[in-house]
Design an enzyme around this catalytic site. Structure first.
Site, PDB file in Angstrom:
ATOM      1  N   GLU A  56      -6.474   6.950  -1.314  1.00  0.00           N
ATOM      2  CA  GLU A  56      -6.373   5.769  -0.451  1.00  0.00           C
ATOM      3  C   GLU A  56      -6.970   4.543  -1.141  1.00  0.00           C
ATOM      4  OE1 GLU A  56      -4.832   5.124   2.449  1.00  0.00           O
ATOM      5  OE2 GLU A  56      -3.971   7.112   2.131  1.00  0.00           O
ATOM      6  N   HIS A 102       1.566   4.268  -2.870  1.00  0.00           N
ATOM      7  CA  HIS A 102       1.500   5.724  -2.695  1.00  0.00           C
ATOM      8  C   HIS A 102       2.678   6.390  -3.409  1.00  0.00           C
ATOM      9  CE1 HIS A 102      -1.888   6.730  -0.235  1.00  0.00           C
ATOM     10  NE2 HIS A 102      -1.528   5.974   0.784  1.00  0.00           N
ATOM     11  N   HIS A 122       0.843  -1.211   0.000  1.00  0.00           N
ATOM     12  CA  HIS A 122       0.000   0.000   0.000  1.00  0.00           C
ATOM     13  C   HIS A 122       0.871   1.251   0.000  1.00  0.00           C
ATOM     14  CE1 HIS A 122      -3.465   2.540   1.375  1.00  0.00           C
ATOM     15  NE2 HIS A 122      -2.479   3.211   1.977  1.00  0.00           N
ATOM     16  N   GLU A 123       1.887   1.270   0.854  1.00  0.00           N
ATOM     17  CA  GLU A 123       2.745   2.449   0.945  1.00  0.00           C
ATOM     18  C   GLU A 123       3.614   2.617  -0.301  1.00  0.00           C
ATOM     19  OE1 GLU A 123       2.099   4.551   3.110  1.00  0.00           O
ATOM     20  OE2 GLU A 123       0.851   3.272   4.375  1.00  0.00           O
TER      21      GLU A 123
END
EC number: 3.4.24.-
Length: 304
Positions: free
Chosen positions: A222, A148, A144-145
């Site tokens: 997100e 980003h 997930h990071e």
């Protein structure tokens, strides 16, 4: 909610006070007439983008200082080796340069990514996450990071904030000038004290709406990072990680400058939801469940 609004108002008042002082110096000392729309736009752009760009450039340094994060240069144990290896594999799959990997001491399950560009970034996880999550769940959080970073979210958020800041500064002063001239009937002379009072109020009102727009985009990205995490680590792992967060969620201790890039954010109710950087975890889980495994496996984090 009231503490958040009070902090927002105090920040706006401080920015406005500084802006007013600079404008007064430019007008009275250097003779630059900021009633001119071109000069106003130039000054608004400098202030609007200046703060957000400086924050972006210093984001890694500020995050390390704010969290006390320890950057893994040479892994000291098997857990640190696993973190570095996992992030390296995901970064290669996403087509970005290897981020710095760090651990910060905090009880909550959380992680964040920051940095001035896709190829100059930092991914950090909390000690609470390493203790409470399985390797598969932690892998999804890291994905997930990394998503980003690969999506360029830090740069995009800074640009959006710069545009919104510029818009607020210009619109507040143009509207303030119109209202002040209408109330005072003075259409030829310079602005009076009423103009500055009006601009104070408009800065805060327009700034509140600008924050809502920025947070709407933050919530949207997100969902994109969750989809990217599912693409890199697997949909089931990403759902399991979010479910773990929903079971153990507590107040975040991340500093303000990186809180929007954590894996989870504060929970809002009523109108306060409009100022939340993250959508509710149940909505994120539902969005992932509506994506077929084939779509998740074929998903692209970012165009390379």
């Amino acid at each position: 909610m009231f503490k958040r609004i009070a902090l927002f108002l105090a920040t706006n008042l401080a920015v406005l006070a500084l802006l007013s002082i600079v404008m007064a110096v430019l007008q009275n000392v250097f003779g630059i007439q900021l009633g001119n729309n071109g000069a106003l736009l130039l000054m608004a752009t400098m202030f609007g983008f200046g703060g957000s760009m400086i924050s972006l450039m210093l984001s890694k340094w500020m995050a390390k200082r704010g969290t006390g994060a320890y950057v893994i240069e040479q892994p000291r144990n098997e857990s640190e080796q696993w973190l570095v290896t996992t992030v390296r594999r995901q970064a290669e799959a996403a087509g970005i340069k290897m981020p710095e990997v760090a651990i910060y001491d905090a009880p909550e399950i959380n992680a964040f990514a920051t940095g001035p560009s896709r190829n100059n970034s930092l991914v950090a996880v909390s000690t609470g996450l390493l203790r409470a999550m399985s390797r598969e769940e932690a892998e999804a959080v890291l994905a997930h990071e990394v998503s980003h970073v690969a999506n360029g979210d830090m740069v995009t958020m800074a640009l959006i904030q710069g545009v919104l800041n510029t818009f607020v500064i210009v619109l507040a002063r143009v509207v303030g000038r119109v209202i002040d001239s209408y109330i005072s009937g003075n259409r030829e002379g310079g602005p009076g004290i009423g103009y500055y009072v009006i601009v104070f109020v408009l800065d805060m009102v327009f700034g509140l709406f600008a924050s809502m727009i920025a947070m709407w985009f933050s919530r949207y990205r997100e969902f994109r990072a969750d989809a990217g995490g599912a693409s890199l680590a697997g949909r089931d792992k990403m759902i399991a990680a979010l479910q773990r967060l929903s079971q153990t969620y507590g107040a975040s201790t991340l500093p303000k400058q990186v809180a929007a890039f954590g894996i989870s954010g504060a929970v809002g109710h009523g109108l306060s939801k409009l100022l939340m950087s993250h959508p509710p975890l149940e909505q994120r889980i539902e969005a992932l469940r509506n994506v077929s495994p084939m779509q998740s496996a074929q998903g692209r984090v970012v165009s390379r």
